[in-house]
Design an enzyme around this catalytic site. Structure first.
Site, PDB file in Angstrom:
ATOM      1  N   ARG A 151     -12.240  -2.782  -7.957  1.00 26.30           N
ATOM      2  CA  ARG A 151     -12.128  -3.956  -6.891  1.00 26.30           C
ATOM      3  C   ARG A 151     -13.554  -4.194  -6.682  1.00 26.30           C
ATOM      4  O   ARG A 151     -14.348  -3.457  -6.120  1.00 26.30           O
ATOM      5  CB  ARG A 151     -11.300  -3.599  -5.976  1.00 26.30           C
ATOM      6  CG  ARG A 151      -9.849  -3.093  -5.939  1.00 26.30           C
ATOM      7  CD  ARG A 151      -9.273  -2.968  -4.759  1.00 26.30           C
ATOM      8  NE  ARG A 151      -9.789  -1.988  -3.859  1.00 26.30           N
ATOM      9  CZ  ARG A 151      -9.293  -1.545  -2.670  1.00 26.30           C
ATOM     10  NH1 ARG A 151      -8.098  -2.137  -2.054  1.00 26.30           N
ATOM     11  NH2 ARG A 151     -10.017  -0.805  -1.717  1.00 26.30           N
ATOM     12  N   PHE A 158       0.723  -1.168   0.155  1.00 26.28           N
ATOM     13  CA  PHE A 158      -0.021  -0.003  -0.187  1.00 26.28           C
ATOM     14  C   PHE A 158       0.840   1.207   0.027  1.00 26.28           C
ATOM     15  O   PHE A 158       1.872   1.310   0.747  1.00 26.28           O
ATOM     16  CB  PHE A 158      -0.931  -0.104   1.106  1.00 26.28           C
ATOM     17  CG  PHE A 158      -1.899   0.921   1.103  1.00 26.28           C
ATOM     18  CD1 PHE A 158      -3.000   0.742   0.311  1.00 26.28           C
ATOM     19  CD2 PHE A 158      -1.910   1.938   2.085  1.00 26.28           C
ATOM     20  CE1 PHE A 158      -4.057   1.965   0.502  1.00 26.28           C
ATOM     21  CE2 PHE A 158      -3.045   3.168   1.931  1.00 26.28           C
ATOM     22  CZ  PHE A 158      -3.951   2.910   1.076  1.00 26.28           C
ATOM     23  N   ASP A 204       2.008  -6.329   7.133  1.00 26.66           N
ATOM     24  CA  ASP A 204       0.644  -5.501   7.233  1.00 26.66           C
ATOM     25  C   ASP A 204      -0.483  -6.312   7.112  1.00 26.66           C
ATOM     26  O   ASP A 204      -0.859  -7.006   5.910  1.00 26.66           O
ATOM     27  CB  ASP A 204       0.347  -4.283   6.488  1.00 26.66           C
ATOM     28  CG  ASP A 204      -0.542  -3.514   6.423  1.00 26.66           C
ATOM     29  OD1 ASP A 204      -1.424  -3.934   6.999  1.00 26.66           O
ATOM     30  OD2 ASP A 204      -0.301  -2.169   5.801  1.00 26.66           O
ATOM     31  N   TYR A 223     -11.034  -1.129  10.096  1.00 25.61           N
ATOM     32  CA  TYR A 223     -12.397  -0.744   9.486  1.00 25.61           C
ATOM     33  C   TYR A 223     -12.807  -1.367   8.057  1.00 25.61           C
ATOM     34  O   TYR A 223     -13.768  -0.882   7.648  1.00 25.61           O
ATOM     35  CB  TYR A 223     -12.119   0.909   9.186  1.00 25.61           C
ATOM     36  CG  TYR A 223     -10.809   1.412   8.680  1.00 25.61           C
ATOM     37  CD1 TYR A 223     -10.729   1.079   7.256  1.00 25.61           C
ATOM     38  CD2 TYR A 223      -9.926   2.085   9.273  1.00 25.61           C
ATOM     39  CE1 TYR A 223      -9.501   1.356   6.822  1.00 25.61           C
ATOM     40  CE2 TYR A 223      -8.656   2.335   8.902  1.00 25.61           C
ATOM     41  CZ  TYR A 223      -8.401   2.378   7.383  1.00 25.61           C
ATOM     42  OH  TYR A 223      -7.289   2.694   7.086  1.00 25.61           O
ATOM     43  N   LYS A 224     -11.920  -2.458   7.814  1.00 27.61           N
ATOM     44  CA  LYS A 224     -12.403  -3.349   6.594  1.00 27.61           C
ATOM     45  C   LYS A 224     -13.093  -4.467   7.025  1.00 27.61           C
ATOM     46  O   LYS A 224     -14.430  -4.052   7.497  1.00 27.61           O
ATOM     47  CB  LYS A 224     -11.327  -3.669   5.804  1.00 27.61           C
ATOM     48  CG  LYS A 224     -10.183  -2.424   5.455  1.00 27.61           C
ATOM     49  CD  LYS A 224      -9.057  -2.807   4.652  1.00 27.61           C
ATOM     50  CE  LYS A 224      -8.049  -1.977   4.381  1.00 27.61           C
ATOM     51  NZ  LYS A 224      -8.469  -0.842   3.560  1.00 27.61           N
TER      52      LYS A 224
HETATM   53  C1  LIG Z   1      -2.723  -2.410   3.490  1.00 28.66           C
HETATM   54  C2  LIG Z   1      -3.008  -1.010   4.215  1.00 28.66           C
HETATM   55  N1  LIG Z   1      -2.138  -0.527   4.885  1.00 28.66           N
HETATM   56  C3  LIG Z   1      -2.213   0.700   5.278  1.00 28.66           C
HETATM   57  C4  LIG Z   1      -3.432   1.463   5.094  1.00 28.66           C
HETATM   58  C5  LIG Z   1      -3.504   2.824   5.910  1.00 28.66           C
HETATM   59  O1  LIG Z   1      -4.093   2.658   7.026  1.00 28.66           O
HETATM   60  P1  LIG Z   1      -4.288   4.142   7.949  1.00 28.66           P
HETATM   61  O2  LIG Z   1      -5.023   5.167   7.034  1.00 28.66           O
HETATM   62  O3  LIG Z   1      -5.029   3.528   9.090  1.00 28.66           O
HETATM   63  O4  LIG Z   1      -2.873   4.678   8.282  1.00 28.66           O
HETATM   64  C6  LIG Z   1      -4.343   0.925   4.298  1.00 28.66           C
HETATM   65  C7  LIG Z   1      -5.666   1.636   4.044  1.00 28.66           C
HETATM   66  O5  LIG Z   1      -6.599   1.274   3.333  1.00 28.66           O
HETATM   67  C8  LIG Z   1      -4.276  -0.397   3.580  1.00 28.66           C
HETATM   68  O6  LIG Z   1      -5.238  -0.851   2.818  1.00 28.66           O
END
Ligand SMILES: Cc1ncc(COP(=O)(O)O)c(C=O)c1O
Length: 408
Positions: free
Chosen positions: A380, A128, A205, A230-231
């Site tokens: 997606r 990400f 992650d 939140y997912k």
């Molecule tokens: C794989 C992944 N890592 C990190 C994040 C970012 O998370 P945050 O906004 O809580 O820092 C996301 C957000 O969708 C994500 O999908």
């Protein structure tokens, strides 16, 4: 037997779905909306709706500052302990705090400092963007550099390619277990073993895995992990994230954001910092009580349904989507941008199309179908087995089809 591509077939699948009743545990405000974006923001559990009133009115409104001694201070580790059961961790190895990005920063800097003499962090191009930015910042701060392993097909990154760059200068390997765009799932055990063989620490992650793809951090020997709530955990927009530190590493790592609540005996109000023992040192500041508490109902639903059943339905539903793609969408210019093998795929299906952005916008505006779009051309379609129906997926396919053939 109804035809595979028919609405009747989808309804028949819903009728035979053993998780179907979980949908009633969520607020379905618009019954006709096809919501296939639970991989971005999960739905609202009805129990969270009820809890929100009690939290605000009773706990905050009535109990005021007494609340801190009546459970607020323990929320982060107590709910973290429940999430631990979903990711193969001990209850003393997971806590909730901050955002995924901030937790990633804390753990990656801590890991770099625990590996003096090594300067590189290894990740891959499927990670990400926030992870890439944070890992690069952590490497910079520690006088090192980030090595980003490319993806040849934009969908996968083979273990061999990662292993190739894992030399004795690598301090940390950090990857998304399930990647955000293609839903490719890394082999956690094999990659962790490779990182360890190179003398590096391994940080996962789990944002796109937790609550949908079974994870066993302990069995994989993983050192560190972060992830969002939140997912697939349905913890609410911007819900605090979690972090995991393997028990045997906890005393060896230092939180670079050494705030007062990560201090041993914070209420001494001492001007000098002394890290709390165990995982609590990774807390930096005052926990967001209302948002933290709202995560629990969603986590409870996942625990009640069981990850095995959730994963089984997720595979069935993504297979259903891919079969429909093969027969009806491929001839219209959609290509599959997710792995074909379900063992390597998380809980969404990525479909690429030259006009992806336009199609995605039209799905939302004209068809009341909400997927999401990731540049340059990927739509997606997310499957959240606790509430996604086959009827919804049928609706999404019909809309994708009509739009690309110029009929919708
Ligand atoms: C794989 C992944 N890592 C990190 C994040 C970012 O998370 P945050 O906004 O809580 O820092 C996301 C957000 O969708 C994500 O999908």
């Amino acid at each position: 037997m109804p035809e595979f591509s028919s609405l009747e077939y989808a309804r028949m699948q819903d009728a035979g779905d053993e998780l179907a009743s979980f949908r009633e545990r969520f607020l379905i405000a618009e019954p006709d909306l096809v919501y296939v974006d639970g991989n971005s923001l999960g739905r609202l559990p009805k129990a969270a709706l009820e809890l929100s009133r009690e939290l605000v009115e009773q706990q905050w409104g009535s109990r005021l500052i007494r609340g801190w001694n009546e459970g607020w201070l323990d929320l982060s580790t107590r709910i973290g302990g429940k999430i631990a059961r979903l990711i193969g961790a001990g209850t003393d190895e997971v806590l909730l705090a901050d955002s995924t990005s901030v937790n990633l920063f804390k753990l990656s800097v801590a890991a770099m400092r625990a590996r003096p003499g090594r300067s590189r962090i290894v990740t891959d191009a499927l990670n990400f963007p926030s992870d890439l930015y944070v890992l690069r910042a952590a490497a910079d701060l520690c006088g090192g550099e980030l090595c980003v392993v490319p993806s040849e097909d934009g969908i996968t990154v083979p273990l061999q390619a990662l292993r190739f760059v894992m030399g004795d200068d690598v301090a940390l390997v950090s990857l998304s277990h399930t990647t955000y765009k293609s839903a490719f799932v890394h082999d956690m055990r094999a990659v962790t073993a490779a990182a360890h063989a190179a003398g590096a620490l391994m940080l996962w992650d789990l944002s796109h895995s937790v609550g949908s793809v079974p994870v066993d951090l302990e069995r994989a020997g993983a050192d560190l992990a972060v992830g969002c709530a939140y997912k697939y955990l349905n913890g609410g927009p911007g819900a605090p994230a979690f972090l995991y530190v393997r028990r045997s590493l906890q005393e060896a790592l230092q939180n670079p954001i050494s705030g007062w609540l990560g201090r041993d005996d914070p209420f001494s109000f001492s001007p000098d910092y002394e890290a709390a023992s165990g995982l609590r040192r990774f807390i930096s500041g005052t926990p967001p009580v209302l948002s933290l508490a709202m995560i629990e109902p969603g986590v409870d639903l996942v625990l009640e349904a069981g990850l095995d059943r959730i994963r089984a339905k997720s595979i069935q539903q993504t297979e259903y989507l891919i079969s429909r793609w093969e027969q009806e969408l491929r001839p219209l210019g959609y290509t599959l941008a997710s792995p074909r093998d379900s063992a390597q795929r998380g809980s969404h299906v990525a479909l690429a199309h030259a006009e992806g952005q336009r199609l995605n916008d039209a799905l939302i505006e004209r068809w009341n179908v909400i997927p999401d779009f990731r540049p340059p051309n990927v739509i997606r379609v997310g499957v959240s087995p606790l509430y996604t129906t086959y009827t919804e997926l049928h609706g999404a396919v019909q809309a994708l089809k009509s739009l690309a053939s110029g009929l919708g």
